[in-house]
Design a protein around this motif. Structure first.
Motif, mmCIF file in Angstrom:
data_model
loop_
_atom_site.group_PDB
_atom_site.id
_atom_site.type_symbol
_atom_site.label_atom_id
_atom_site.label_comp_id
_atom_site.label_asym_id
_atom_site.label_seq_id
_atom_site.Cartn_x
_atom_site.Cartn_y
_atom_site.Cartn_z
ATOM 1 N N SER A 265 -35.945 28.672 -7.777
ATOM 2 C CA SER A 265 -34.389 27.890 -7.386
ATOM 3 C C SER A 265 -33.287 29.313 -8.664
ATOM 4 O O SER A 265 -32.149 29.366 -8.366
ATOM 5 C CB SER A 265 -33.829 26.329 -7.660
ATOM 6 O OG SER A 265 -32.726 27.020 -7.599
ATOM 7 N N CYS A 309 -23.376 33.055 -3.706
ATOM 8 C CA CYS A 309 -24.637 32.581 -3.344
ATOM 9 C C CYS A 309 -24.325 31.032 -2.621
ATOM 10 O O CYS A 309 -25.505 30.647 -2.459
ATOM 11 C CB CYS A 309 -24.491 31.543 -5.010
ATOM 12 S SG CYS A 309 -22.394 31.047 -5.498
ATOM 13 N N PRO A 311 -24.589 31.260 0.624
ATOM 14 C CA PRO A 311 -25.439 31.121 2.343
ATOM 15 C C PRO A 311 -26.387 31.059 1.201
ATOM 16 O O PRO A 311 -27.010 30.336 3.019
ATOM 17 C CB PRO A 311 -24.803 32.590 2.235
ATOM 18 C CG PRO A 311 -23.207 33.283 2.052
ATOM 19 C CD PRO A 311 -23.223 32.248 0.928
ATOM 20 N N VAL A 312 -26.922 31.361 0.131
ATOM 21 C CA VAL A 312 -28.752 31.956 0.458
ATOM 22 C C VAL A 312 -28.355 30.244 -0.163
ATOM 23 O O VAL A 312 -29.607 29.274 0.034
ATOM 24 C CB VAL A 312 -28.427 32.010 -0.939
ATOM 25 C CG1 VAL A 312 -30.238 32.178 -2.164
ATOM 26 C CG2 VAL A 312 -28.275 33.939 -1.183
ATOM 27 N N ILE A 314 -27.317 27.216 1.492
ATOM 28 C CA ILE A 314 -27.115 26.277 2.590
ATOM 29 C C ILE A 314 -28.928 27.047 3.387
ATOM 30 O O ILE A 314 -29.597 25.705 4.073
ATOM 31 C CB ILE A 314 -25.941 27.398 3.466
ATOM 32 C CG1 ILE A 314 -24.651 26.644 2.656
ATOM 33 C CG2 ILE A 314 -26.506 27.237 4.766
ATOM 34 C CD1 ILE A 314 -23.826 27.211 3.136
ATOM 35 N N ILE A 315 -29.278 28.402 2.985
ATOM 36 C CA ILE A 315 -30.186 28.649 3.962
ATOM 37 C C ILE A 315 -31.496 28.402 3.592
ATOM 38 O O ILE A 315 -32.302 27.639 4.114
ATOM 39 C CB ILE A 315 -30.590 30.626 4.031
ATOM 40 C CG1 ILE A 315 -29.178 31.120 5.303
ATOM 41 C CG2 ILE A 315 -31.587 30.876 4.167
ATOM 42 C CD1 ILE A 315 -29.744 32.559 4.847
ATOM 43 N N ILE A 316 -31.551 28.503 2.029
ATOM 44 C CA ILE A 316 -32.847 27.892 1.551
ATOM 45 C C ILE A 316 -33.103 26.342 1.524
ATOM 46 O O ILE A 316 -33.929 25.780 1.257
ATOM 47 C CB ILE A 316 -33.013 27.768 -0.234
ATOM 48 C CG1 ILE A 316 -33.097 29.678 -0.287
ATOM 49 C CG2 ILE A 316 -33.801 27.762 -1.117
ATOM 50 C CD1 ILE A 316 -33.267 30.675 -1.772
ATOM 51 N N SER A 317 -31.894 25.342 1.654
ATOM 52 C CA SER A 317 -31.633 24.064 1.653
ATOM 53 C C SER A 317 -32.389 24.035 3.016
ATOM 54 O O SER A 317 -33.021 22.775 2.849
ATOM 55 C CB SER A 317 -29.911 23.575 1.680
ATOM 56 O OG SER A 317 -29.840 23.506 0.115
ATOM 57 N N PHE A 318 -31.823 24.709 4.220
ATOM 58 C CA PHE A 318 -32.763 24.135 5.855
ATOM 59 C C PHE A 318 -33.915 24.463 6.113
ATOM 60 O O PHE A 318 -34.961 23.929 6.755
ATOM 61 C CB PHE A 318 -31.855 24.528 6.225
ATOM 62 C CG PHE A 318 -30.758 23.947 6.711
ATOM 63 C CD1 PHE A 318 -30.689 22.569 7.335
ATOM 64 C CD2 PHE A 318 -29.292 23.904 6.469
ATOM 65 C CE1 PHE A 318 -29.599 21.918 7.881
ATOM 66 C CE2 PHE A 318 -28.514 23.547 6.000
ATOM 67 C CZ PHE A 318 -28.491 22.022 6.871
ATOM 68 N N THR A 319 -34.693 25.532 4.794
ATOM 69 C CA THR A 319 -36.146 26.255 5.016
ATOM 70 C C THR A 319 -36.871 25.722 3.411
ATOM 71 O O THR A 319 -37.975 26.445 3.586
ATOM 72 C CB THR A 319 -35.751 28.102 4.884
ATOM 73 O OG1 THR A 319 -34.805 28.100 3.475
ATOM 74 C CG2 THR A 319 -35.217 28.036 6.183
ATOM 75 N N SER A 340 -35.131 22.408 -2.715
ATOM 76 C CA SER A 340 -33.526 22.161 -1.493
ATOM 77 C C SER A 340 -32.602 21.589 -1.984
ATOM 78 O O SER A 340 -31.068 21.686 -1.976
ATOM 79 C CB SER A 340 -34.465 21.362 -0.354
ATOM 80 O OG SER A 340 -33.994 19.683 -0.475
ATOM 81 N N TRP A 344 -28.663 24.276 -5.436
ATOM 82 C CA TRP A 344 -27.505 24.190 -5.530
ATOM 83 C C TRP A 344 -26.964 24.480 -6.431
ATOM 84 O O TRP A 344 -25.941 24.478 -6.658
ATOM 85 C CB TRP A 344 -26.324 22.712 -4.303
ATOM 86 C CG TRP A 344 -27.095 22.700 -3.312
ATOM 87 C CD1 TRP A 344 -27.951 22.538 -2.742
ATOM 88 C CD2 TRP A 344 -26.015 23.553 -1.987
ATOM 89 N NE1 TRP A 344 -27.739 22.783 -1.254
ATOM 90 C CE2 TRP A 344 -26.788 23.099 -1.003
ATOM 91 C CE3 TRP A 344 -24.981 23.614 -2.523
ATOM 92 C CZ2 TRP A 344 -25.548 24.041 0.399
ATOM 93 C CZ3 TRP A 344 -24.408 24.584 -1.485
ATOM 94 C CH2 TRP A 344 -24.855 23.416 0.068
#
Length: 439
Positions: A265, A309, A311-312, A314-319, A340, A344
Motif C-alpha cells: 500500500s 491516486c 484510480p489506483v 479504486i482498482i486495488i480495492s477490488f483486486t 483493500s 485508501w
C-alpha cells in the motif's frame, strides 16, 4: 479527460520533474520486487520480526533527521553563498543525533522485551544494526542541496546504482538460504554505500565536502526553525508505524501479514514526495512574486495528486485478494482484506504531502505539528480498541482514519481552512468538473 498539470510552471522544467519521477519509480519498483522476494523467503513470522525492528528504528530516526531538509533547501535558495556553512552545520547536527539514537533504540527494545508477557526470541542485535543503517542517512543533506538546485537527477542516479547493488546482495542472501540477520546486514550496507555515493556525486560536481564548516549560530537558527517539524516527523512516524509495534502483542506472524499488505500500500508514497519536492522551489518563488498564482498552483497540485491516486485506490480495492495471492501465494492469508482498506490511506498521504509544503512556505510549522499529533493520537487510540478485536484489519482501519484526520485537520484552523476546502474539492473532483464544464 486530460490529466491536470500544474499551470504556470515552465513546461521544460515540469518535464524534467516527470523524468526525475520516472527514475525514482524505477528505483522504487526495484525495491518493491526485492522486498517481495525477501518477504516470500522469510515467511510471516521472520518478516514480522524484521518489520517490527524497522518500525522501532523508523520512529526514532525521525528525530535524527531533525526536520532539516526543507529548511536546508530554503536557506540555500535564500543564501547561496553560505552553502558550505549550511550543509556543514546540518551534517554535524545529524551525525551527533543519529549516533546517540543507536544505543537509545537498543535500550528501548531491551526494556520492552524484558517487560513483555510473551517476549519471543530476542532481537537486540537486529535493532542495533538497523539503527546503525539509519546513521548513514546523516549524509542526506547532500540530497537536500541538489533539490534546492532542482538537480535531483544526480542523486536519483546514485540511489538507483546503490539499489541495484543492494538488490543483488539481498537476492544472493536469499539464494544461499542465510538467516534473517544477514538480511539486516544488507540494510547496513545499503546505508553505507548510499552515503559514499552522495559524497562522490557531490565531489564530482566540482564541490568539496571538506570545505563544509560548522556554525553554532546557524545550528541554533536551524534547530529553532525546525523543532516543530522534528516533533511532526516523529508523530508522522508514530501514526504510520505504531500499528506494527502494537500488533506485536498479537504475535510476529500477525505483524508479518499486516506488513505484507502495508508495504504494498505504501510502495507508491514516493510519488507525491517526488512531485512536491521538485516543485517546492518554484512554489516558494511564486509566493514572492504573485500570491494568487501561488494559490492557484497549489490547487492544481492537489488536483494532479488526486488524479494519480484515486484510480489506483479504486482498482486495488477490488483486486487486493488477487494481488496478494499472485505475489505471496498462500503464505500471507488475510493480507488482501487489509490491503483493500489500507490503500485508501494513500489519498490522504498524497494531499497531506502537498499541504505540508504550504504550511512550511507560510511558516505554519506549529500547525504542521498539531495536525500530525492529532493523527498519531487517533491512530494509537483506535489501535488500542481495534487490534485486540480485529488484529491487522483493525490496524488498517486505524491508519486510514488517522491519515484522514491528519490531512483535513486544516479545516479546523481559520487561517488554513481554505487549503482544507481546496483539498476537499480536489478529492471529490469538484475542480475537475468545473474545468470540464468551463470548456
Amino acid at each position: 479527460m486530460k490529466l491536470p498539470t500544474i499551470k504556470g510552471f515552465d513546461e521544460a522544467a515540469f518535464n524534467k520533474y516527470l523524468k526525475n519521477t520516472g527514475w525514482l519509480m524505477f528505483g522504487k519498483m526495484l525495491s518493491l520486487i526485492v522486498g517481495l522476494i525477501v518477504a516470500r523467503y522469510l515467511g510471516p513470522s521472520s518478516f514480522g520480526d524484521l518489520n517490527f525492528g524497522l518500525a522501532i528504528v523508523t520512529i526514532l530516526a525521525a528525530v535524527g533527521a531533525l526536520g532539516l531538509d526543507t529548511f536546508i533547501i530554503r536557506e540555500i535558495i535564500q543564501e547561496p553563498a553560505k552553502r558550505d556553512e549550511i550543509l556543514g552545520t546540518s551534517l554535524w547536527l545529524r551525525i551527533i543525533t543519529y549516533a546517540s539514537l543507536i544505543p537509545i533504540a537498543v535500550g528501548i527494545y531491551w526494556v520492552s522485551h524484558q517487560l513483555s508477557e510473551s517476549p519471543g526470541k530476542p532481537l537486540t542485535l537486529m535493532v542495533g544494526l538497523l539503527a546503525l543503517a539509519y546513521f548513514f542517512k546523516s549524509f542526506n543533506v547532500i540530497d537536500a542541496y541538489f533539490q534546492s538546485q532542482v538537480q535531483s537527477k544526480y542523486v536519483v542516479h546514485i540511489q538507483n546504482i546503490c539499489l541495484i547493488i543492494s538488490a543483488v546482495l539481498k537476492i544472493t542472501v536469499v539464494s544461499l538460504g542465510l538467516p534473517l540477520i544477514y538480511i539486516v546486514l544488507t540494510f547496513v550496507f545499503d546505508g553505507l554505500i548510499l552515503a559514499l555515493g552522495l559524497i562522490l556525486v557531490y565531489q564530482k560536481r566540482g564541490f568539496n565536502i571538506f570545505k563544509w564548516t560548522y556554525n553554532k549560530a546557524r545550528a541554533k537558527s536551524l534547530l529553532k526553525q525546525s523543532s516543530p517539524l522534528i516533533l511532526s516527523a516523529v508523530m508522522v512516524s508514530i501514526y504510520m508505524k505504531i500499528d506494527v509495534i502494537m500488533l506485536k502483542s498479537v504475535g510476529s506472524k500477525a505483524v508479518g501479514i499486516y506488513s505484507a499488505a502495508a508495504n504494498l500500500s505504501e510502495a507508491w508514497y514516493f510519488i507525491p514526495v517526488a512531485i512536491v519536492t521538485s516543485v517546492f522551489p518554484a512554489l516558494v518563488n511564486a509566493r514572492k512574486t504573485d500570491y494568487d498564482r501561488y494559490i492557484k498552483r497549489l490547487g492544481n497540485l492537489y488536483d494532479l495528486l488526486t488524479f494519480i491516486c484515486l484510480p489506483v485506490a479504486i482498482i486495488i480495492s477490488f483486486t487486493a485478494n488477487l494481488i496478494i495471492h499472485i505475489l505471496y501465494s498462500n503464505r500471507y492469508e488475510g493480507a488482501g482484506a487489509m490491503l483493500s482498506i489500507h490503500i485508501w490511506s494513500g489519498i490522504f498521504v498524497f494531499l497531506g504531502s502537498a499541504s505540508s509544503q504550504y504550511l512550511i512556505a507560510e511558516g505554519y510549522t506549529k500547525i504542521s505539528f498539531y495536525r500530525t499529533a492529532a493523527g498519531a493520537i487517533v491512530n494509537i487510540l483506535l489501535n488500542l480498541w481495534l487490534i485486540p478485536k480485529y488484529a491487522g484489519i483493525g490496524a488498517s482501519i486505524a491508519t486510514l482514519v488517522a491519515c484522514f484526520v491528519s490531512t483535513f485537520y486544516l479545516l479546523l484552523i481559520p487561517k488554513t481552512r481554505q487549503q482544507g476546502i481546496m483539498m476537499l474539492k480536489s478529492l471529490f473532483l469538484v475542480t475537475a468538473f468545473q474545468k470540464i464544464f468551463k470548456r
